[in-house]
Design an enzyme around this catalytic site. Sequence first.
Site, mmCIF file in Angstrom:
data_model
loop_
_atom_site.group_PDB
_atom_site.id
_atom_site.type_symbol
_atom_site.label_atom_id
_atom_site.label_comp_id
_atom_site.label_asym_id
_atom_site.label_seq_id
_atom_site.Cartn_x
_atom_site.Cartn_y
_atom_site.Cartn_z
ATOM 1 C CG HIS A 116 -14.986 0.218 12.975
ATOM 2 N ND1 HIS A 116 -15.599 1.335 13.504
ATOM 3 C CD2 HIS A 116 -14.441 0.610 11.794
ATOM 4 C CE1 HIS A 116 -15.441 2.356 12.678
ATOM 5 N NE2 HIS A 116 -14.745 1.933 11.638
ATOM 6 C CB THR A 141 -4.604 5.097 1.105
ATOM 7 O OG1 THR A 141 -5.578 5.661 1.984
ATOM 8 C CG2 THR A 141 -3.223 5.614 1.482
ATOM 9 C CD GLU A 198 -2.943 1.100 2.283
ATOM 10 O OE1 GLU A 198 -3.717 0.130 2.170
ATOM 11 O OE2 GLU A 198 -3.022 1.944 3.192
ATOM 12 C CE1 TYR A 208 -10.987 -0.629 10.614
ATOM 13 C CE2 TYR A 208 -12.978 -1.730 9.841
ATOM 14 C CZ TYR A 208 -12.074 -0.696 9.753
ATOM 15 O OH TYR A 208 -12.232 0.260 8.793
#
Length: 297
Positions: free
Chosen positions: A150, A48, A17, A146
């Site tokens: 979350h 991102t 990423e 997550y």
Amino acid sequence: MNIANLFQSKKIVYSLEVFPPKKTSSVDTIYNTLYGLRGLPADFISVTYGAGGSDTQRSKTCEIASLIKSEYQIEPVSHLTCLNSTKEDIRQTLDSLKANGIQNILALRGDKGPAVTPKNDFTHANELAEFIKAYDPSFNVLGACYPECHCDSETIDQDIENLKLKIEAGASHLITQLFFNNNHFYEFMDKAIQKGITVPISAGIMPIINKSQIERTVSMCGASLPRAFSTMINKYADDPQALKDAGIAYAVNQIIDLISNDVRGIHLYTMNNVETASRITESIENIIKSQNRITKR
């Protein structure tokens, strides 16, 4: 290429990423990063952008994703947040992604905060995923998950029920928020499977290589710090090079343990650091190749 197909031919999918340069940085920084990463054996690279999700940020993400595809022949995944966007904003972004041959989208709600003004067209990522698939079913939608729950969910069970909504809306593959304790990931996976979630899940790993990352990272994602990690940080806090080496070693050990326990994907949050990404990739490359050769037998 629809990256969901990668999981049919590989036991482990490896991805990176990157993020566009900040407003105060030259745009050349991201091009230098991509040039440095070009030789790494990544199956895809996700792009991102900042929490605000402005038109400019969305445009820059599309531009970089297009560059990854056209110049480096690596499949890109474009992040897309919806909290700060209208349906028309999203439609225009999808038009641009489609025109540039970008097929894979990570559908996100986006972080709440002072930089974000909700537009009320979307409140959750599953709504965005559904909108994308309705716009064009050929888009491949990814979702976030997550391992430590979350921040807006009261329990991990409630969070997994919400996660199922993303999958029902069309998400074919999930990428986790970063974590430092693999046991949290394994516990999350057990619960997800029990709830009927069978889509591939990539483990998100972020190497911590300097002290300034610690507070920023924890405040950003709420990840807990296991004793071994905290001990490492405290031991080498006053020696930047030693801390960097230790942080890379910790991430490599995390990844090797995950691969040994049959993780489907590793997603490395590079923070645009070519040296760190290269060192980690070189350390695990043969291990991933070995597992993928087993799959092909």
